[in-house]
Structure formats: C-alpha cells, structure tokens
Design a protein around this motif. Sequence first.
Motif, PDB file in Angstrom:
ATOM      1  N   TYR A  99       0.737  -1.197   0.087  1.00 13.39           N
ATOM      2  CA  TYR A  99      -0.055  -0.171   0.212  1.00 13.39           C
ATOM      3  C   TYR A  99       0.931   1.294  -0.028  1.00 13.39           C
ATOM      4  CZ  TYR A  99      -3.604   3.197   1.126  1.00 13.39           C
ATOM      5  OH  TYR A  99      -4.500   4.199   1.542  1.00 13.39           O
ATOM      6  N   VAL A 100       1.784   1.209   0.703  1.00 13.28           N
ATOM      7  CA  VAL A 100       2.895   2.458   0.871  1.00 13.28           C
ATOM      8  C   VAL A 100       3.503   2.484  -0.578  1.00 13.28           C
ATOM      9  CG1 VAL A 100       5.240   3.161   1.810  1.00 13.28           C
ATOM     10  CG2 VAL A 100       3.253   2.508   3.242  1.00 13.28           C
ATOM     11  N   LEU A 101       4.023   1.375  -1.055  1.00 14.11           N
ATOM     12  CA  LEU A 101       4.750   1.497  -2.586  1.00 14.11           C
ATOM     13  C   LEU A 101       3.702   1.956  -3.628  1.00 14.11           C
ATOM     14  CD1 LEU A 101       7.071  -1.448  -2.409  1.00 14.11           C
ATOM     15  CD2 LEU A 101       7.622   0.697  -1.700  1.00 14.11           C
ATOM     16  N   SER A 102       2.374   1.752  -3.325  1.00 10.20           N
ATOM     17  CA  SER A 102       1.648   2.205  -4.545  1.00 10.20           C
ATOM     18  C   SER A 102       1.341   3.592  -4.497  1.00 10.20           C
ATOM     19  CB  SER A 102       0.056   1.438  -4.357  1.00 10.20           C
ATOM     20  OG  SER A 102      -0.380   2.010  -3.091  1.00 10.20           O
ATOM     21  N   LYS A 103       1.643   4.253  -3.451  1.00  8.63           N
ATOM     22  CA  LYS A 103       1.498   5.880  -3.710  1.00  8.63           C
ATOM     23  C   LYS A 103       2.603   6.411  -4.380  1.00  8.63           C
ATOM     24  CE  LYS A 103      -2.090   5.157  -1.000  1.00  8.63           C
ATOM     25  NZ  LYS A 103      -3.057   4.970  -1.954  1.00  8.63           N
ATOM     26  N   ARG A 104       2.254   6.979  -5.608  1.00 11.80           N
ATOM     27  CA  ARG A 104       3.309   7.681  -6.395  1.00 11.80           C
ATOM     28  C   ARG A 104       4.102   8.772  -5.794  1.00 11.80           C
ATOM     29  NH1 ARG A 104       3.042   4.866 -11.130  1.00 11.80           N
ATOM     30  NH2 ARG A 104       0.831   3.796 -11.595  1.00 11.80           N
ATOM     31  N   GLY A 108      11.216   8.698  -1.911  1.00 10.65           N
ATOM     32  CA  GLY A 108      12.025   7.600  -1.697  1.00 10.65           C
ATOM     33  C   GLY A 108      11.512   6.308  -2.122  1.00 10.65           C
ATOM     34  N   ARG A 109      10.215   6.706  -2.889  1.00 13.21           N
ATOM     35  CA  ARG A 109       9.563   5.123  -3.449  1.00 13.21           C
ATOM     36  C   ARG A 109      10.302   4.290  -4.074  1.00 13.21           C
ATOM     37  NH1 ARG A 109       6.234   4.338  -7.953  1.00 13.21           N
ATOM     38  NH2 ARG A 109       4.500   3.124  -7.891  1.00 13.21           N
ATOM     39  N   GLY A 110      11.125   4.911  -5.154  1.00 11.82           N
ATOM     40  CA  GLY A 110      11.878   4.154  -6.095  1.00 11.82           C
ATOM     41  C   GLY A 110      12.993   3.433  -5.337  1.00 11.82           C
ATOM     42  N   LEU A 111      13.662   3.978  -4.178  1.00 14.01           N
ATOM     43  CA  LEU A 111      14.529   3.270  -3.395  1.00 14.01           C
ATOM     44  C   LEU A 111      14.105   2.085  -2.759  1.00 14.01           C
ATOM     45  CD1 LEU A 111      17.497   3.183  -2.188  1.00 14.01           C
ATOM     46  CD2 LEU A 111      16.491   4.691  -0.221  1.00 14.01           C
ATOM     47  N   LEU A 112      12.625   2.212  -2.380  1.00 15.88           N
ATOM     48  CA  LEU A 112      11.959   1.230  -1.537  1.00 15.88           C
ATOM     49  C   LEU A 112      11.679   0.138  -2.484  1.00 15.88           C
ATOM     50  CD1 LEU A 112       9.760   3.350   1.041  1.00 15.88           C
ATOM     51  CD2 LEU A 112      11.747   2.068   1.449  1.00 15.88           C
ATOM     52  N   VAL A 113      11.493   0.285  -3.615  1.00 12.85           N
ATOM     53  CA  VAL A 113      11.040  -0.634  -4.532  1.00 12.85           C
ATOM     54  C   VAL A 113      12.186  -1.374  -4.976  1.00 12.85           C
ATOM     55  CG1 VAL A 113      10.087  -1.101  -6.959  1.00 12.85           C
ATOM     56  CG2 VAL A 113       8.959   0.536  -5.515  1.00 12.85           C
ATOM     57  N   GLY A 114      13.385  -0.818  -5.162  1.00 14.89           N
ATOM     58  CA  GLY A 114      14.687  -1.142  -5.407  1.00 14.89           C
ATOM     59  C   GLY A 114      15.152  -2.161  -4.427  1.00 14.89           C
TER      60      GLY A 114
END
Length: 292
Positions: A99-104, A108-114
């Motif tokens: 849910y957190v990663l779905s928020k564009r 730092g979203r890209g870092l968390l996905v990476g």
Amino acid sequence: MTAIRPSRGYRVFQAVNAVVLTVVVVVTLFPFVNIVARSFSGEREIRTGQVSVFPRGFNVTTYQHVMSDTMFWTNYRNTVVYTVVATAISLVLTTCYAYVLSKRQLKGRGLLVGIAVFTMFFNGGLIPNYVLISALGMRNTLWAIVLPNAVSVFNLLVMKAFFESLPVELEEAAAVDGTTTYGTLWRIVLPLSKAVLATMLLFYAVSFWNSWFAGFLYMDRQELFPVTVYLRNLIAGATAGSDQTTSSDTTLQIAAGIQAVTIVLTTLPILLVYPFIQRYFVSGVMLGAVKG
C-alpha cells in the motif's frame, strides 16, 4: 418472439471447445488420481506398474503406519500453527508495504521498490542466514520459520500493482470526509481488495504448508518439526529399509507407497480450503466501484 438459433459454426465451436476442455481436465486430474490409487495399492502392484486409476491389491498399511504415530499428529499440529501464524504475519506486512509503495507521491518510493527487488536476485546465502538466525536466538522457535520468509517480493509486487489500479477518486473522497490514512486502508481499500487478498492468502498458505527446509535446518527437536520434515524422514527411512533384502513385507509396503501417501496427506488440507477461496479469483471486484 422467435429465439435466435446459434449458427452452425458456433455449434461446431462449442463442440470443439467442450472436447478440448474435457481433455485438459482429464490430463490435469490423472496424476493426482494415480497418486491416490497408488497410496491404497499393494507393494507388488506398485513396483510392477500395475496401478493406473484404480487401486490394485488394496492396502492401507502405510496410512496405518503413519497415522498411528503420535509424533505425526504433533508435527501436523505444528504445521497448522506455523502456517496460520506465518500467513497472518505475511499478509499484514505485505499489505502494508504494498500500500505504501503504491503511492506515487511517496518520497523515496523508487529506493524502497529497489530494495525489495534487490532481494529477489541476491541473498546472504545459507550459512550467513543460519548464523543470523542462531545469533538472534530464533532456532527451535516458531519465528525461525515465520520471519525469514515473511514477505515474498513477487506477492508484494502483485499486490502493489493491484493497489495502483484502484481509482484514486475513492481515496480522495474518503480524505474529503476526514478519513485517516489507516481508515482509508481499512474501510475503503481492503474491502475492494478481497480478490487479491484471497490470492495472497492462498499463495502464502501453500508456501508455508509445503515448506520443509526451514524446519529441517533450524529445528533440532523432533516435537518441533513440521509434518513435512516428519514425512521426509519417513521417506528416507523407508527407502533405506527397502534396499535391504531382509526387509519385512510391512517395510516393503511402506517403502513402496510412502511417496503417494505423503503427497495425499500434505495436499489434502489445501484441497479442502481452496474451493472457499477460488470464488474470489473470478469475481469482478471493481465492477461499478466508480461511477460518473
């Protein structure tokens, strides 16, 4: 009003479709039916390849041997506990992270996905993992099985993609009404996510139910083993016994049918649960969710 009769081509399509689907069902079911038949067949019939769809030389010696052992039921109970606790924790962690990663707009979203994707391709290795679990004092505990595999990155990415597909207008409307972030997740997002939650539930439950290596690696006491480790040890013992020319008929029967019996006993609970979850896979969960 005259009913429209289907065309000749459509009737041919229906017939061909029915035949093809019937063949697919038969091919899919045959291996499992064969396994069940072998689990109830005699040792000589199994070794000579006489068992196909129906049991030959009906025999329940292996079932009796396995199910009369109290340790089997202790380990079976362990597996139920491990699976329920691990699946619950995995669902909570995966849902919150996805849910957190779905928020564009998240910084730092890209870092968390990476970081999440990185763990799909690289890990510390078997020995460092064992040293870490030992240093944390988790050996011979429930947490040695639950925590190391609590989040599957594949499941995380699937759930993230599902959350991203939800209309933003729903959450914006909830925010206008004064709903908090957690309230939006609990009252708006999760009720619309029953399909993906049921899918993740099944994926995690099957994974933890069938897992045996973590219990084999981190558990030293037999009473803490999951049932898959118990059955693995039973297969190893029966196979070793079958190599001896002086083996008794009972040992030979167990050695011949143990693989089929273990497959039946380990897959039966999942087969019983699956029909109650399967209906969510085909439901139109977002049908009519947003109008206008």
